[in-house]
Scaffold this motif. Sequence first.
Motif, PDB file in Angstrom:
ATOM      1  N   PHE A 248       0.816  -1.216   0.000  1.00 36.67           N
ATOM      2  CA  PHE A 248       0.000   0.000   0.000  1.00 36.67           C
ATOM      3  C   PHE A 248       0.851   1.267   0.000  1.00 36.67           C
ATOM      4  N   THR A 249       2.077   1.163   0.478  1.00 36.04           N
ATOM      5  CA  THR A 249       2.935   2.350   0.509  1.00 36.04           C
ATOM      6  C   THR A 249       3.310   2.822  -0.894  1.00 36.04           C
ATOM      7  N   ALA A 250       3.123   1.948  -1.896  1.00 37.54           N
ATOM      8  CA  ALA A 250       3.413   2.346  -3.278  1.00 37.54           C
ATOM      9  C   ALA A 250       2.271   3.138  -3.896  1.00 37.54           C
ATOM     10  N   MET A 251       1.132   3.214  -3.196  1.00 36.34           N
ATOM     11  CA  MET A 251      -0.062   3.826  -3.764  1.00 36.34           C
ATOM     12  C   MET A 251      -0.199   5.293  -3.374  1.00 36.34           C
ATOM     13  N   THR A 252      -0.929   6.017  -4.200  1.00 42.23           N
ATOM     14  CA  THR A 252      -1.374   7.339  -3.775  1.00 42.23           C
ATOM     15  C   THR A 252      -2.568   7.146  -2.853  1.00 42.23           C
ATOM     16  N   ARG A 253      -2.896   8.154  -2.095  1.00 44.12           N
ATOM     17  CA  ARG A 253      -4.007   8.043  -1.150  1.00 44.12           C
ATOM     18  C   ARG A 253      -5.309   7.725  -1.882  1.00 44.12           C
ATOM     19  N   LEU A 314       6.032   0.673  -9.209  1.00 44.81           N
ATOM     20  CA  LEU A 314       6.252   0.919  -7.782  1.00 44.81           C
ATOM     21  C   LEU A 314       5.745  -0.255  -6.943  1.00 44.81           C
ATOM     22  N   PHE A 315       4.564  -0.758  -7.267  1.00 46.91           N
ATOM     23  CA  PHE A 315       4.006  -1.880  -6.510  1.00 46.91           C
ATOM     24  C   PHE A 315       4.916  -3.105  -6.601  1.00 46.91           C
ATOM     25  N   LEU A 316       5.356  -3.433  -7.798  1.00 45.70           N
ATOM     26  CA  LEU A 316       6.208  -4.610  -7.972  1.00 45.70           C
ATOM     27  C   LEU A 316       7.536  -4.446  -7.260  1.00 45.70           C
ATOM     28  N   ASP A 317       8.050  -3.217  -7.193  1.00 51.96           N
ATOM     29  CA  ASP A 317       9.314  -2.993  -6.490  1.00 51.96           C
ATOM     30  C   ASP A 317       9.155  -3.250  -4.992  1.00 51.96           C
ATOM     31  N   VAL A 318       8.057  -2.745  -4.408  1.00 58.43           N
ATOM     32  CA  VAL A 318       7.826  -2.993  -2.984  1.00 58.43           C
ATOM     33  C   VAL A 318       7.701  -4.481  -2.715  1.00 58.43           C
ATOM     34  N   MET A 319       6.956  -5.179  -3.588  1.00 60.49           N
ATOM     35  CA  MET A 319       6.636  -6.576  -3.346  1.00 60.49           C
ATOM     36  C   MET A 319       7.770  -7.530  -3.706  1.00 60.49           C
ATOM     37  N   LYS A 333       8.615   6.552   2.794  1.00 64.07           N
ATOM     38  CA  LYS A 333       7.298   6.851   2.220  1.00 64.07           C
ATOM     39  C   LYS A 333       6.186   6.498   3.215  1.00 64.07           C
ATOM     40  N   ALA A 334       6.327   5.373   3.917  1.00 56.31           N
ATOM     41  CA  ALA A 334       5.327   5.005   4.914  1.00 56.31           C
ATOM     42  C   ALA A 334       5.255   6.037   6.037  1.00 56.31           C
TER      43      ALA A 334
END
Length: 443
Positions: A248-253, A314-319, A333-334
């Motif tokens: 979720f930290t890769a997402m915009t609000r 961004l999502f794939l990088d976090v995961m 970012k968190a």
Amino acid sequence: MSSIRARLDGGSPGPDAIQQPSLPRCETCDLAGSNLRRCAGCGKARYCSKECQTAGWRLHIFDCNRKKAIATAYYLSKACHENVVPLHERTREDYGFNKALELAGGHGEKMLLGLWTEVFVVYGVTEKGVQKWQSEGRLVEGVKSTFQQVPLSVRGPHYPWLLLNQNLLNGRPLNEAEKEGRIETYSDTLHRTWEFIGGPLSDLRQTIWSQISAMSPYEQRCFFFYESLVGNKDPTPDDVETWLSFGFTAMTREDVGELVEKYKQLMCRCTFHAFCVAYYTCTLPQLFSEHGIATPVATLPSKDGHDGPSPVTLFLDVMSQSPHLYKSVWLLKAHVDRLLRAAASGNPKIPHDVVEADYGYSNCRTAGEKKLLDVLYKKYFMHPDANPLDLHVACINGELGQYLARFVRMKPKTKTYMRLLKTAYPSSRLGDKAGIAGTSSIV
């Protein structure tokens, strides 16, 4: 006469030969016969057996000369056998389709149609049986009793989806809180989650907690993530580990809700065990693909006219290493996500000591200087061209000050900012571990 004479003479019949009347056929199985029984209602439809007549009644009822009103369960069954969403208004009201449309759009209607199709076609529940559930206000209980007779692995996605949306079949109109997804229709989300992952609904709370205590820490985190979604509670950055480890930290609000819906779809299509394994082995994105769900946020638009990265990247990088390791920029970012939350109070702690070292907080001499960095990073992440991966590169190259100055005005405190942003990087000693944080010290 010529055709009759030709037949008497042994020749081929002509085109105007008299045709023998064809035998009537069974309305259900199409078997031809001379002794087929007639429908007592209309006297027209014929059947070869009582079984065929019973099986064909669900459709013949609409053509038969019956004076009684047709029960809505038959309209529902007809729609399921024709694979179309029912249009009959009373049927839509009785079996949750209007509420599904209001809460989840066309997707909700299709999921509900799939559920009822399994009830009728796969598990053979009769229309009278379903009508009885409805008239007694026991639709949810009836559906549960049907699906609980089969193994969890073969139930498909529709029943788990219903467990997330049981209020569709409670016979009551939606209230405003339900429309906004802010309440739990069933108060005990622990029992609901336990049932969702395949546990017996009859288990007592103490038994459930005993089972949860025996799980690994990773399984427990998955269970509590399930529990939050079953209870319609979206994750927040206040729970940093969940916010990080599920991406979720890769997402915009604005896009958090989209990712929540993707996870709910996945929960309905895979087993809890498969979810836990994928979580532990850093393969949740692959699990989405295996179950025919587009990579989370793949459908979200990129920032038109700006140079920001795609949400997928961004999502794939976090995961890629979650839940074991993260680039320290994602913990930063968190931290900023927590600062930006409207409900945030006080002064949130930096979530990891690596963030303090990598992004200048360890250089702060006063609380005021820490606040200066908080403001700097908030402005950066709110910039339309902000790219956390570029910030990470600038960090490990020892170029934080120069990079951030391109996005945020530092005057009149440029000298202070540059002192704060001077870190130990670049560092050849750390190698590929530069800018990487483990999960053991997350707060």
